[in-house]
Design a protein around this motif. Sequence first.
Motif, PDB file in Angstrom:
ATOM      1  N   GLN A 138       0.235   4.764  -0.209  1.00 12.09           N
ATOM      2  CA  GLN A 138      -0.187   4.649   0.897  1.00 12.09           C
ATOM      3  C   GLN A 138      -1.361   3.923   1.588  1.00 12.09           C
ATOM      4  N   ASN A 139      -2.102   3.747   0.458  1.00  8.43           N
ATOM      5  CA  ASN A 139      -3.521   2.924   0.303  1.00  8.43           C
ATOM      6  C   ASN A 139      -3.215   1.578   0.400  1.00  8.43           C
ATOM      7  N   ASN A 140      -1.905   1.170  -0.020  1.00  9.07           N
ATOM      8  CA  ASN A 140      -1.573  -0.284  -0.090  1.00  9.07           C
ATOM      9  C   ASN A 140      -0.371  -0.883   0.733  1.00  9.07           C
ATOM     10  N   VAL A 141      -0.121   0.035   1.688  1.00  8.70           N
ATOM     11  CA  VAL A 141       0.987  -0.296   2.435  1.00  8.70           C
ATOM     12  C   VAL A 141       0.696  -1.654   3.171  1.00  8.70           C
ATOM     13  N   SER A 142      -0.467  -2.487   3.439  1.00 10.31           N
ATOM     14  CA  SER A 142      -0.368  -3.586   3.767  1.00 10.31           C
ATOM     15  C   SER A 142       0.156  -4.806   2.943  1.00 10.31           C
ATOM     16  N   ASP A 143       0.131  -4.251   1.622  1.00 12.52           N
ATOM     17  CA  ASP A 143       0.805  -5.253   0.623  1.00 12.52           C
ATOM     18  C   ASP A 143       2.189  -4.715   0.137  1.00 12.52           C
ATOM     19  N   ILE A 144       3.126  -5.328   0.724  1.00 11.65           N
ATOM     20  CA  ILE A 144       4.500  -4.746   0.501  1.00 11.65           C
ATOM     21  C   ILE A 144       4.813  -4.858  -1.015  1.00 11.65           C
ATOM     22  N   ASN A 145       4.405  -5.619  -1.722  1.00  8.55           N
ATOM     23  CA  ASN A 145       4.946  -5.863  -3.107  1.00  8.55           C
ATOM     24  C   ASN A 145       4.068  -4.651  -3.947  1.00  8.55           C
TER      25      ASN A 145
END
Length: 199
Positions: A138-145
Amino acid sequence: MKNDNNNIQLIYERFYQYDIFLGISTQSSNHCGIMHTHSFFDFSFIVDGSVKQFYKDKEIIMVKNDFFIAKPQCVHQIELNNCPYTLYNLEVRVPFINSLSSFFGGMSVFDILRSDLTILKLSDSEAQEISALMHLAQNNVSDINVYTAYLKLVVIKVLTSILLKNSNQQNTHPVVSTFLKEFNKKENFNLSIADICKN
C-alpha cells in the motif's frame, strides 16, 4: 443468502493496468453481498472481525487471521457478520499466477489449490508477516515494481503454506517435505526487493 443461479454475477476486475490488485474492505464499505464469480484468483485475508462466506450451500464464518482463495469461476458470496471487520482483497490475474509455477518446481497453482475455495488459518506470526507485506505494498503503490513485488511475496507465502499443509496431510516424499520446510524459512532467502523486481 440467495442461492439462485440467476443472481450469480461476474464481478469485473478493478485492475486494468495491473496483474495484481490490493483492495481493502471494511464494515463501512459496500462489499459484494451477492453470489458472484471472477475471472481472476481472489485472495482474501481477514485482518480483523469476521464475515460470512457462502460456498456450495455452506455458510462459513471467516474470522481474524483466516485467508481464503477463490479460484476463477468459483461461485461464492461474502456477507457481513453483524460486527466490524477489515478484509484485504488481492485480485490476481491467471497469467500472473501461472508465472509463479517456477517457484513450486513447475507445479501448477491449480494443483496446489485442490478446491475451488481454499481456506487457510494463519498463525498470529504468519498473519503479521502477511499484514506487513500488504501494508508495504500500500505504501509503495506509486512504484508498480515494488508494489507488485510485495504482493507477489504474499501470494508465494500463502501458496507455500497451503502446500506445506497439504504435504503434512499425506505421505510425501521426504525430499519434497524437506524442500517445503526449508522454502518456508525466510532466513534462507537473501533477495532484496530490487532483486525480486527483476524476476
